[in-house]
Design a protein around this motif. Structure first.
Motif, PDB file in Angstrom:
ATOM      1  N   ARG A  89       0.815  -1.212   0.000  1.00 49.67           N
ATOM      2  CA  ARG A  89       0.000   0.000   0.000  1.00 49.67           C
ATOM      3  C   ARG A  89       0.852   1.267   0.000  1.00 49.67           C
ATOM      4  NH1 ARG A  89      -3.478  -0.957   5.254  1.00 49.67           N
ATOM      5  NH2 ARG A  89      -1.342  -1.412   5.953  1.00 49.67           N
TER       6      ARG A  89
ATOM      7  N   ARG B 287      -7.236   7.001  -4.608  1.00 49.53           N
ATOM      8  CA  ARG B 287      -7.636   5.713  -4.049  1.00 49.53           C
ATOM      9  C   ARG B 287      -7.926   5.840  -2.558  1.00 49.53           C
ATOM     10  NH1 ARG B 287      -3.194   1.589  -6.898  1.00 49.53           N
ATOM     11  NH2 ARG B 287      -4.115   1.628  -9.004  1.00 49.53           N
ATOM     12  N   LYS B 288      -7.154   6.660  -1.878  1.00 47.88           N
ATOM     13  CA  LYS B 288      -7.404   6.977  -0.476  1.00 47.88           C
ATOM     14  C   LYS B 288      -6.764   8.330  -0.193  1.00 47.88           C
ATOM     15  CE  LYS B 288      -6.840   5.276   4.287  1.00 47.88           C
ATOM     16  NZ  LYS B 288      -8.277   5.385   4.619  1.00 47.88           N
ATOM     17  N   SER B 289      -7.516   9.236   0.396  1.00 46.07           N
ATOM     18  CA  SER B 289      -6.999  10.568   0.682  1.00 46.07           C
ATOM     19  C   SER B 289      -6.262  10.590   2.016  1.00 46.07           C
ATOM     20  CB  SER B 289      -8.144  11.584   0.728  1.00 46.07           C
ATOM     21  OG  SER B 289      -8.792  11.665  -0.519  1.00 46.07           O
TER      22      SER B 289
ATOM     23  N   LEU C 257      -1.619   2.793  -2.277  1.00 44.09           N
ATOM     24  CA  LEU C 257      -2.434   3.933  -1.881  1.00 44.09           C
ATOM     25  C   LEU C 257      -1.616   5.216  -1.758  1.00 44.09           C
ATOM     26  CD1 LEU C 257      -4.622   2.251   0.904  1.00 44.09           C
ATOM     27  CD2 LEU C 257      -5.190   2.593  -1.514  1.00 44.09           C
TER      28      LEU C 257
ATOM     29  N   ALA D 298      -0.899  10.759  -2.411  1.00 39.88           N
ATOM     30  CA  ALA D 298      -1.931   9.757  -2.655  1.00 39.88           C
ATOM     31  C   ALA D 298      -1.901   9.314  -4.111  1.00 39.88           C
ATOM     32  CB  ALA D 298      -3.302  10.320  -2.307  1.00 39.88           C
TER      33      ALA D 298
END
Length: 289
Positions: A189, A237-239, A211, A226
């Motif tokens: 990730r 995808r993810k903040s 991520l 990110a």
């Protein structure tokens, strides 16, 4: 002493003929350029582009205005003179690297071809490079000389083409570095780069679980960024954590508990710290948020 005579049409010019001449400057150190519609002069030229009604690369003819055009790409984008010139000389201009030549065709040549041929589906709106080149033409209120304006446009296009080639080469040469970083990641990730290299295309293609990216900035500080859901997207995808949005300095230090954090963008896609350790802690916090 000039080795070849290259002909294109006179008068109003567009991005396809301008960039065609800019590309040929990479191949021929010097040549005699004539801008004309005189069929006799055109017939005597070694290379003819965007005029003459003929496409035959073996004889140096690169027009696309004849009935039936001069072919199209697999994606349906027709070839203008620039695309035809690039088919013939692009690989040589890119020093034999087909991947770079293809990347320049995708990112620059095909867009200019599409606009010139009226095949504009999928082309971004707003000021385009093609329109920028067209603005080098003298307006109806000016007494400018078309040929001198054309030369100015070619000089501008030559610089743009050189930078497109350099950018494409940089992105392609970075792929192996980024792919290795993906393979070496302890947590899929969070991908760590020891030096900044263009990463988005490779990460989106090879690291579906990624991520966040961590890498050093040019100033020596460290960045956590990110991973977007796709190229060009403002959705990630993810903040990063919402409480960090727009904070910097002491405010961000208070929220994160880290002494050397510097900033977090209000869009929650990028933040930075002075040390690698703190940046990694920010990535860990973001994973848990």
């Amino acid at each position: 002493m000039t080795d070849k005579t290259i002909a294109t049409h006179n008068g109003n010019f567009h991005a396809d003929d301008v960039f065609s001449i800019a590309a040929l400057k990479h191949i021929f150190p010097s040549f005699n350029l004539i801008r004309t519609r005189d069929l006799e002069l055109i017939g005597e030229a070694d290379i003819v582009l965007d005029v003459g009604g003929e496409y035959d690369p073996d004889t140096g003819r690169f027009d696309h205005h004849q009935r039936g055009g001069a072919g199209q790409r697999e994606n349906g984008i027709p070839y203008s003179s620039f695309g035809l010139i690039w088919q013939k000389y692009g690989l040589e201009i890119c020093q034999g690297n087909q991947e770079i030549a293809d990347a320049v065709d995708t990112g620059l040549v095909s867009t200019i071809d599409a606009i010139d041929c009226g095949h504009v589906e999928g082309v971004a709106q707003g000021i385009s490079l093609s329109r920028t080149i067209s603005m080098f033409n003298p307006t109806w209120q000016e007494d400018g000389d078309f040929d001198s304006c054309f030369d100015e446009a070619v000089a501008f296009a030559s610089r743009i083409l050189t930078r497109f080639i350099a950018s494409a080469a940089g992105g392609i040469n970075a792929k192996d570095i980024v792919a290795k970083a993906i393979d070496n990641a302890e947590d899929p990730r969070v991908i760590i780069l020891e030096q900044y290299t263009p990463w988005k295309t490779t990460v989106l293609a090879l690291a579906p679980k990624a991520l966040f990216m961590v890498y050093p900035s040019q100033s020596g500080k460290w960045i956590v960024q990110a991973v977007p859901v796709e190229l060009g997207s403002f959705e990630d995808r993810k903040s990063l954590p919402k409480p960090w949005a727009g904070l910097s300095g002491e405010e961000l230090k208070d929220v994160t508990g880290l002494d050397d954090v510097m900033f977090c963008h209000n869009g929650l896609f990028i933040a930075g710290a002075e040390s690698f350790a703190s940046t990694m802690k920010m990535a860990e916090m973001a994973l848990q948020a």
